[in-house]
Design a protein around this motif. Structure first.
Motif, PDB file in Angstrom:
ATOM      1  N   ALA A  74     -78.451  60.159  38.172  1.00  0.00           N
ATOM      2  CA  ALA A  74     -79.618  60.929  38.610  1.00  0.00           C
ATOM      3  C   ALA A  74     -80.263  60.141  40.024  1.00  0.00           C
ATOM      4  CB  ALA A  74     -80.922  61.199  37.534  1.00  0.00           C
ATOM      5  N   PHE A  75     -80.945  60.936  40.681  1.00  0.00           N
ATOM      6  CA  PHE A  75     -81.509  60.170  41.941  1.00  0.00           C
ATOM      7  C   PHE A  75     -82.805  60.844  41.991  1.00  0.00           C
ATOM      8  CE2 PHE A  75     -78.744  63.798  43.593  1.00  0.00           C
ATOM      9  CZ  PHE A  75     -79.646  64.519  44.140  1.00  0.00           C
ATOM     10  N   THR A  76     -83.889  60.250  42.620  1.00  0.00           N
ATOM     11  CA  THR A  76     -85.072  60.740  42.666  1.00  0.00           C
ATOM     12  C   THR A  76     -85.694  59.919  43.990  1.00  0.00           C
ATOM     13  OG1 THR A  76     -87.329  61.548  41.596  1.00  0.00           O
ATOM     14  CG2 THR A  76     -86.386  59.137  41.132  1.00  0.00           C
ATOM     15  N   ALA A  77     -86.948  60.229  44.302  1.00  0.00           N
ATOM     16  CA  ALA A  77     -87.855  59.613  45.455  1.00  0.00           C
ATOM     17  C   ALA A  77     -89.166  59.336  45.044  1.00  0.00           C
ATOM     18  CB  ALA A  77     -87.651  60.309  46.725  1.00  0.00           C
ATOM     19  N   VAL A  78     -89.684  58.389  45.071  1.00  0.00           N
ATOM     20  CA  VAL A  78     -91.152  57.965  44.831  1.00  0.00           C
ATOM     21  C   VAL A  78     -91.865  57.539  46.106  1.00  0.00           C
ATOM     22  CG1 VAL A  78     -90.787  57.366  42.465  1.00  0.00           C
ATOM     23  CG2 VAL A  78     -90.753  55.771  44.138  1.00  0.00           C
ATOM     24  N   PRO A  79     -93.152  58.185  46.226  1.00  0.00           N
ATOM     25  CA  PRO A  79     -94.081  57.616  47.283  1.00  0.00           C
ATOM     26  C   PRO A  79     -94.158  56.199  47.465  1.00  0.00           C
ATOM     27  CG  PRO A  79     -95.154  59.032  45.831  1.00  0.00           C
ATOM     28  CD  PRO A  79     -93.871  58.997  45.461  1.00  0.00           C
ATOM     29  N   LEU A  80     -94.232  55.347  48.456  1.00  0.00           N
ATOM     30  CA  LEU A  80     -94.587  54.209  48.263  1.00  0.00           C
ATOM     31  C   LEU A  80     -95.931  53.853  49.333  1.00  0.00           C
ATOM     32  CD1 LEU A  80     -91.288  52.210  49.143  1.00  0.00           C
ATOM     33  CD2 LEU A  80     -92.655  52.558  46.913  1.00  0.00           C
ATOM     34  N   PRO A  81     -96.668  52.730  49.030  1.00  0.00           N
ATOM     35  CA  PRO A  81     -98.130  52.482  49.676  1.00  0.00           C
ATOM     36  C   PRO A  81     -97.273  51.940  51.266  1.00  0.00           C
ATOM     37  CG  PRO A  81     -97.567  50.867  47.843  1.00  0.00           C
ATOM     38  CD  PRO A  81     -96.465  51.791  47.574  1.00  0.00           C
ATOM     39  N   GLU A  82     -98.294  51.952  52.124  1.00  0.00           N
ATOM     40  CA  GLU A  82     -97.691  51.446  53.390  1.00  0.00           C
ATOM     41  C   GLU A  82     -98.018  49.903  53.468  1.00  0.00           C
ATOM     42  OE1 GLU A  82     -96.593  53.114  56.132  1.00  0.00           O
ATOM     43  OE2 GLU A  82     -96.839  54.682  55.096  1.00  0.00           O
ATOM     44  N   GLU A 109     -96.055  45.708  57.784  1.00  0.00           N
ATOM     45  CA  GLU A 109     -95.165  45.863  59.077  1.00  0.00           C
ATOM     46  C   GLU A 109     -93.602  45.189  58.959  1.00  0.00           C
ATOM     47  OE1 GLU A 109     -97.207  43.942  61.981  1.00  0.00           O
ATOM     48  OE2 GLU A 109     -99.363  44.848  61.734  1.00  0.00           O
ATOM     49  N   LEU A 110     -93.652  44.327  58.134  1.00  0.00           N
ATOM     50  CA  LEU A 110     -92.175  44.087  57.870  1.00  0.00           C
ATOM     51  C   LEU A 110     -91.752  44.207  56.291  1.00  0.00           C
ATOM     52  CD1 LEU A 110     -92.377  40.187  59.346  1.00  0.00           C
ATOM     53  CD2 LEU A 110     -91.587  42.211  60.493  1.00  0.00           C
ATOM     54  N   LEU A 111     -90.675  44.498  56.089  1.00  0.00           N
ATOM     55  CA  LEU A 111     -90.186  44.715  54.756  1.00  0.00           C
ATOM     56  C   LEU A 111     -89.299  43.791  54.180  1.00  0.00           C
ATOM     57  CD1 LEU A 111     -88.853  48.467  55.083  1.00  0.00           C
ATOM     58  CD2 LEU A 111     -91.062  47.937  54.427  1.00  0.00           C
ATOM     59  N   ALA A 112     -89.478  43.493  52.977  1.00  0.00           N
ATOM     60  CA  ALA A 112     -88.769  42.499  52.362  1.00  0.00           C
ATOM     61  C   ALA A 112     -88.317  42.659  51.020  1.00  0.00           C
ATOM     62  CB  ALA A 112     -89.413  41.180  52.555  1.00  0.00           C
ATOM     63  N   ILE A 113     -87.472  41.915  50.227  1.00  0.00           N
ATOM     64  CA  ILE A 113     -87.083  42.209  48.940  1.00  0.00           C
ATOM     65  C   ILE A 113     -86.798  40.847  48.231  1.00  0.00           C
ATOM     66  CG2 ILE A 113     -84.584  42.448  49.383  1.00  0.00           C
ATOM     67  CD1 ILE A 113     -86.539  43.968  46.363  1.00  0.00           C
ATOM     68  N   GLU A 114     -87.551  40.743  46.990  1.00  0.00           N
ATOM     69  CA  GLU A 114     -87.502  39.417  46.581  1.00  0.00           C
ATOM     70  C   GLU A 114     -86.973  39.410  45.046  1.00  0.00           C
ATOM     71  OE1 GLU A 114     -90.749  35.823  44.810  1.00  0.00           O
ATOM     72  OE2 GLU A 114     -91.203  37.458  46.083  1.00  0.00           O
ATOM     73  N   ASP A 115     -86.017  38.493  44.921  1.00  0.00           N
ATOM     74  CA  ASP A 115     -85.349  38.650  43.529  1.00  0.00           C
ATOM     75  C   ASP A 115     -86.215  37.696  42.756  1.00  0.00           C
ATOM     76  OD1 ASP A 115     -82.510  39.168  41.941  1.00  0.00           O
ATOM     77  OD2 ASP A 115     -83.522  37.115  41.412  1.00  0.00           O
ATOM     78  N   LEU A 116     -86.579  38.112  41.322  1.00  0.00           N
ATOM     79  CA  LEU A 116     -87.586  37.414  40.573  1.00  0.00           C
ATOM     80  C   LEU A 116     -86.595  36.532  39.382  1.00  0.00           C
ATOM     81  CD1 LEU A 116     -90.176  40.036  40.079  1.00  0.00           C
ATOM     82  CD2 LEU A 116     -90.307  38.281  41.780  1.00  0.00           C
ATOM     83  N   MET A 118     -86.607  38.430  51.229  1.00  0.00           N
ATOM     84  CA  MET A 118     -85.519  38.321  52.347  1.00  0.00           C
ATOM     85  C   MET A 118     -85.738  39.693  53.312  1.00  0.00           C
ATOM     86  SD  MET A 118     -81.266  38.990  51.636  1.00  0.00           S
ATOM     87  CE  MET A 118     -80.287  39.698  52.942  1.00  0.00           C
ATOM     88  N   SER A 119     -85.792  39.666  54.445  1.00  0.00           N
ATOM     89  CA  SER A 119     -85.908  40.631  55.364  1.00  0.00           C
ATOM     90  C   SER A 119     -85.126  41.897  55.138  1.00  0.00           C
ATOM     91  CB  SER A 119     -86.239  40.286  56.589  1.00  0.00           C
ATOM     92  OG  SER A 119     -87.213  39.381  57.034  1.00  0.00           O
ATOM     93  N   ILE A 120     -85.577  42.995  55.124  1.00  0.00           N
ATOM     94  CA  ILE A 120     -84.733  44.283  55.140  1.00  0.00           C
ATOM     95  C   ILE A 120     -85.163  45.221  56.064  1.00  0.00           C
ATOM     96  CG2 ILE A 120     -84.051  43.923  52.698  1.00  0.00           C
ATOM     97  CD1 ILE A 120     -86.089  46.118  51.792  1.00  0.00           C
ATOM     98  N   ASN A 121     -84.414  46.125  56.485  1.00  0.00           N
ATOM     99  CA  ASN A 121     -84.630  47.290  57.469  1.00  0.00           C
ATOM    100  C   ASN A 121     -84.920  48.761  56.411  1.00  0.00           C
ATOM    101  OD1 ASN A 121     -84.668  45.808  59.636  1.00  0.00           O
ATOM    102  ND2 ASN A 121     -82.429  45.673  59.368  1.00  0.00           N
ATOM    103  N   LEU A 122     -85.304  49.421  57.128  1.00  0.00           N
ATOM    104  CA  LEU A 122     -85.368  51.055  56.708  1.00  0.00           C
ATOM    105  C   LEU A 122     -83.903  51.474  56.440  1.00  0.00           C
ATOM    106  CD1 LEU A 122     -88.436  52.702  58.402  1.00  0.00           C
ATOM    107  CD2 LEU A 122     -88.354  51.865  55.929  1.00  0.00           C
TER     108      LEU A 122
END
Length: 596
Positions: free
Chosen positions: A43-51, A83-90, A109-113
């Motif tokens: 399945a797939f879906t989309a959820v809104p995110l805060p800015e 302003e910058l997007l990043a993903i962090e593994d916990l 770690m920085s990511i792009n749209l």
């Protein structure tokens, strides 16, 4: 619920929480808003995110984005927004990847749209665009095929039209750029499924061809990366076919054009005695000026037989023109066959030759002749008897010199007795009958045909040709093939598309479907591979097949507590193949209770 905070030097400040009211408001005002597209195995879906802020991702019910994935940890990763997007593994057990790069633990770690964030068998894509699709299923090909067959049966009764769409994406284009485009443009009630890596299929429940044409143009426009990055094939019920296999074959031909060759015609060098007799009769009849009626079930290769007949007819350079009589309005069939004069009807700005004139000195192949309306049957009969035609709007007849080949899966003799087909036309077309036996009666051909289709497909795609394992070949030979050669071709091509190994194994075939309709074994005391435990690997996500294989192997090892021999047997692969894959995926013997 979403956790909001400020990202500053990789650290976050005091957290606050988005209320349900704010969440609903964000969804209502989601035009060009930030959201996460979540693609799970089914399945797939989309959820809104805060800015801005941080969003927890994991398997726990407390996660802001909960992922029900066995390879995801309870508190797996954290998205940093701003302003910058990043993903962090916990500190997850199986890691987080972006562009196949492992995300460092506890370090954002920085990511792009548009980047694909892989967590187990789930992918997250952060986007800024409108979204209103809600929760959607990305169906497997097996489910899609069943749904397509149901729709064919329903439309046969209701008379409604629908379309099948096949989408081929250039492997150089990231699927993350294309998949959201398909999702936006193929909203319910249309059905979207995954055909294979970089290939999608959709059931378009829309009878208006102009609307579908606009849909195709939008997808091509929105998903444009480089010229030719996306190819789309559309086939219509009933115009291009009345069965799932016929529609799929037609759409596949559009995205992968083929040049038929007499060397690849099934039956020319057939190993079955039944097909050899038909081929010999066709060769003898080709040298005589007589009309031919080709009979056989859907998908047995009636059109291919017509091409072979043309190849053996003198002279070979004469034209072969084809008309599929199924699903076309009377006026359209009449115009296609006999042509029209200028001004014969609205839009006829100039005269046009029909197929009977265009095929002068050659052969006219009338496919699905049993679907031809009775009024057109009478006009065709006069043309055959008088050897002349009258174009629409014409005042003077024109002579023709053509030979007719007609094909149908109907019993025309019975239809003539009931009055649904003209008996005199049946006698005129039936100079000689060629009955093509179904594939289930030609089991000795299946292996050669499968290898032929596999070789042609791999050559067209520029891929190395895998072998077909003995287990897979056994499944192919014991299946009853209701869709005949056309179904065999579709299944072999899809298996080649999914296969990333030196040979095609049962896991790349629709095993459950083939088990439900298999032929009795040729030897009663032989134990078929069908009776062995076989796991079906049907990719149901648009990301790499390797990730799905890795997940299946982990599940098998976990099921049998790390016992590689039992896991290999359950996966229906040799133990040495499993060991090779363990090394390839970097999988160590898993613990029974992994952390997280």
């Amino acid at each position: 619920m979403y956790i909001i905070g400020d990202l500053w030097g990789g650290r976050m400040s005091t957290r606050t929480t988005v209320s349900e009211h704010e969440f609903a408001e964000a969804r209502e005002n989601s035009e060009e808003a930030l959201h996460a597209l979540i693609v799970a195995p089914d399945a797939f879906t989309a959820v809104p995110l805060p800015e801005s802020g941080c969003v927890l991702v994991g398997r726990t019910a407390k996660a802001d984005i909960q992922i029900e994935d066995p390879l995801a940890s309870r508190n797996h990763a954290k998205l940093h927004l701003g302003e910058l997007l990043a993903i962090e593994d916990l500190g997850s057990a199986n890691g987080t990847r972006v562009h196949d790069v492992v995300v460092p633990t506890r370090t954002p770690m920085s990511i792009n749209l548009g980047d694909a964030i892989r967590i187990g068998s789930t992918v997250l894509i952060i986007q800024r665009s409108s979204w209103a699709a809600g929760f959607r299923r990305l169906w497997s090909h097996h489910h899609f095929d069943d749904r397509l067959k149901d729709e064919c049966a329903r439309s046969a009764t209701s008379g409604k039209r629908f379309a099948l769409m096949r989408v081929l994406v250039n492997s150089d284009v990231p699927w993350t750029r294309v998949f959201p485009v398909l999702v936006r443009n193929l909203m319910p009630p249309h059905v979207l499924a995954l055909y294979g890596p970089n290939e999608y299929e959709a059931l378009i429940l829309e009878p208006d061809s102009e609307t579908v044409d606009q849909m195709v143009k939008r997808i091509l426009s929105e998903g444009k990366e480089v010229p030719g990055s996306i190819r789309i094939g559309v086939s219509w019920y009933p115009r291009e076919g009345r069965s799932a296999d016929a529609l799929l074959a037609k759409a596949n031909t559009v995205i992968r054009p083929e040049t038929p060759s007499i060397a690849t015609v099934p039956g020319v060098s057939s190993t079955s005695s039944a097909m050899q007799r038909v081929s010999e009769a066709a060769k003898r009849a080709a040298g005589v000026n007589i009309n031919v009626l080709i009979l056989g079930e859907t998908g047995v290769g009636k059109e291919v037989m017509a091409r072979m007949f043309h190849q053996f007819s003198p002279p070979k350079s004469s034209p072969l023109v084809t008309l599929n009589c199924a699903g076309l309005p009377e006026t359209l069939i009449e115009g296609e066959l006999f042509g029209h004069e200028k001004g014969a009807f609205t839009g006829a700005h100039q005269s046009s030759k029909g197929l009977l004139e265009s095929a002068e000195g050659g052969i006219v192949f009338l496919d699905e002749i049993g679907e031809m309306p009775l009024r057109i049957q009478a006009t065709l009969l006069r043309a055959i008897e008088n050897r002349e035609i009258m174009p629409l709007g014409g005042r003077r007849s024109r002579p023709i010199d053509v030979r007719f080949i007609a094909a149908t899966n109907r019993d025309l003799e019975a239809e003539a007795t009931k009055g649904t087909f003209r008996q005199d036309l049946f006698f005129r077309l039936n100079g000689i009958s060629l009955v093509i036996p179904p594939l289930r009666e030609r089991a000795s051909e299946i292996a050669d045909l499968a290898r032929l289709f596999l070789a042609n497909f791999c050559r067209e795609c520029g891929r190395a040709e895998p072998a077909i394992s003995a287990e897979a070949l056994s499944l192919l030979e014991q299946y009853s093939w209701p869709g005949n050669i056309r179904e065999l071709k579709n299944i072999v091509e899809r298996a080649a598309l999914l296969c990333d190994a030196p040979e095609i194994l049962p896991m790349y075939l629709p095993v459950e479907q083939m088990r439900q309709a298999r032929q009795p074994p040729r030897q009663a005391d032989s134990q078929s591979a069908v009776d062995q435990p076989v796991q079906v690997l049907t990719p149901t996500t648009p990301h790499d097949l390797n990730e799905l294989q890795r997940r299946r192997i982990l599940e098998a090892l976990d099921m049998f507590a790390g016992n590689q021999s039992r896991a290999a047997k359950w996966l229906n692969m040799p133990r040495r193949t499993l060991i090779t894959k363990l090394e390839f995926f970097g999988i160590r013997r898993p613990q029974k209770n992994p952390p997280g």
